[in-house]
Design an enzyme around this catalytic site. Structure first.
Site, short mmCIF file in Angstrom:
data_model
loop_
_atom_site.label_atom_id
_atom_site.label_comp_id
_atom_site.label_asym_id
_atom_site.label_seq_id
_atom_site.Cartn_x
_atom_site.Cartn_y
_atom_site.Cartn_z
N THR A 191 0.82 -1.21 0.00
CA THR A 191 0.00 0.00 0.00
C THR A 191 0.85 1.26 0.00
O THR A 191 1.89 1.30 0.65
CB THR A 191 -0.82 0.00 1.31
OG1 THR A 191 -1.69 -1.11 1.28
CG2 THR A 191 -1.59 1.27 1.52
N ARG A 219 -13.23 -8.96 -0.02
CA ARG A 219 -12.43 -8.59 1.16
C ARG A 219 -12.03 -7.11 1.08
O ARG A 219 -11.58 -6.62 0.06
CB ARG A 219 -11.19 -9.47 1.24
CG ARG A 219 -10.27 -9.18 2.43
CD ARG A 219 -9.14 -8.23 2.08
NE ARG A 219 -8.13 -8.17 3.14
CZ ARG A 219 -7.10 -7.31 3.13
NH1 ARG A 219 -6.97 -6.45 2.13
NH2 ARG A 219 -6.24 -7.29 4.10
N THR A 242 0.69 0.07 6.78
CA THR A 242 0.83 -0.87 5.68
C THR A 242 1.01 -2.24 6.29
O THR A 242 1.40 -2.36 7.45
CB THR A 242 2.02 -0.49 4.77
OG1 THR A 242 2.10 -1.42 3.68
CG2 THR A 242 3.34 -0.48 5.50
N1 ASP Z 1 -2.82 -2.98 4.25
C1 ASP Z 1 -3.18 -3.52 2.97
C2 ASP Z 1 -4.34 -4.45 3.10
O1 ASP Z 1 -4.37 -5.23 4.03
C3 ASP Z 1 -2.08 -4.25 2.27
C4 ASP Z 1 -0.72 -3.67 2.31
O2 ASP Z 1 -0.42 -2.69 2.93
O3 ASP Z 1 0.12 -4.29 1.66
O4 ASP Z 1 -5.18 -4.44 2.24
#
Ligand code: ASP
Length: 337
Positions: A191, A219, A242
């Site tokens: 993210t 989801r 993240t």
């Molecule tokens: N936090 C994000 C999610 O769970 C994924 C990520 O940060 O890679 O959708």
């Protein structure tokens, strides 16, 4: 001088061996030489998660310097990785869910605590721009799925295929044994969350993602949820996350980091305490085997930090003093545990 000493003392809590004192823009480091917080001299300040944050920071910085309001500058900045097919965790080119669908989550928040979000949005390359429209043009905070898409189309956004050949191939490969095991700690694989302290000293932030690869259809992660993936209070500070969204939602992660800063903790102390809380809450949890969560945070003084459960997390920082560069985040675990 005394407040500087106080800050040094505070930053020492919970770390082993600070080797460099804080002074204008100079890093303090832990025993492994990892910077734990930095105090820039001047505003503005832009920080973003992961290496793709560099290109995002650059655009946001340019826009801020041209007088663009912070929220628009964030939309433009995180729009860079959203449009980049090589960034496989955000927008166009993002890895799909287990049904081969690219579904996007994003949110944005301003100094007045106004916010907008979209979740489970498909077919729109710039979910952050739609989130901004939700903030600007609706009485709501979040639109999801089909409703979010209808809203985007009514606002003039173009529907397009976001699944690139490369991501489709990766999905087909995954389908062969269809094991859900989130990949952690790979740069360019997460993210983008961005936090801004603008020239006027006001805070704002944004977060955009294609979420966990191979997730169940429908989801939604932490990234579009105010308080989980992103939170700020313009009196205090801002934080963003993240990593494994489920763990961040369970613990209201970003909101908690900001609350600890309200109680006087530095960004580093606040991120560290919440990462440790998340780690402890998940010790016997099924998610523990691949649990990675990282936070970035800034406060009103322009101090910033990043901290994660596992090593490997880093973030991009842009300020007047040192320009745009990567900063490693400290972590709870080391390579050996
Ligand atoms: N936090 C994000 C999610 O769970 C994924 C990520 O940060 O890679 O959708």
């Amino acid at each position: 001088m005394s407040s500087r000493r106080g800050f040094i003392k505070k930053a020492a809590i919970g770390t082993v061996g600070i080797t460099t004192a804080f002074s204008c823009g100079v890093s303090a480091t832990n025993k492994d030489g990892v910077p734990i917080s930095v105090k820039p001299q001047k505003k503005p300040l832009v920080i973003s998660t992961w290496r793709h944050g560099l290109a995002a920071n650059e655009e946001t910085w340019k826009q801020l310097k041209n007088g663009t309001p912070a929220l628009d500058a964030i939309v433009a900045g995180v729009g860079v990785p959203e449009a980049d097919p090589e960034v496989r965790s955000v927008g166009y080119g993002g890895l799909p869910d287990r049904e081969g669908k690219v579904t996007l989550d994003a949110c944005i928040m301003d100094k007045n605590s106004d916010c907008g979000a979209v979740s489970f949005l498909q077919g729109i390359k710039h979910p952050i721009a739609v989130a901004k429209k939700v903030l600007d043009s609706t009485p709501h905070v979040m639109l999801t799925g089909e409703g979010a898409l209808q809203f985007a189309l009514s606002e003039g956004f173009k529907e397009e295929n976001l699944l690139t050949e490369k991501s489709k191939l990766a999905w087909k490969k995954w389908l062969k044994d269809s094991k859900y095991k989130p990949v952690i700690n790979i740069e360019n694989h997460d993210t983008i969350s961005m936090l801004v302290l603008d020239e006027d000293g006001n805070l704002s932030g944004g977060c955009t993602t294609s979420g966990a690869a191979w997730k169940m259809h429908g989801r939604v992660g932490d990234s579009p949820i105010i308080g989980a993936g992103l939170f700020l209070d313009n009196d205090v500070g801002a934080a963003a996350a993240t990593g494994l969204g489920e763990a961040v939602i369970r613990t209201a992660g970003s909101a908690m980091v900001v609350e600890l800063m309200r109680q006087g903790k530095s960004p580093f102390e606040a991120c560290k305490e919440i990462v440790e809380r998340i780690y402890n809450k998940h010790k016997n949890h099924k998610d523990m085997a691949y649990l990675q969560v990282g936070f970035i945070a800034i406060n009103k003084n322009g101090e910033h930090a990043g901290y994660s459960i596992r090593p490997g997390f880093n973030y991009a920082v842009c300020d007047n003093e040192k320009g745009n560069r990567m900063e490693p985040a400290a972590s709870k675990m080391t390579k050996n545990n």
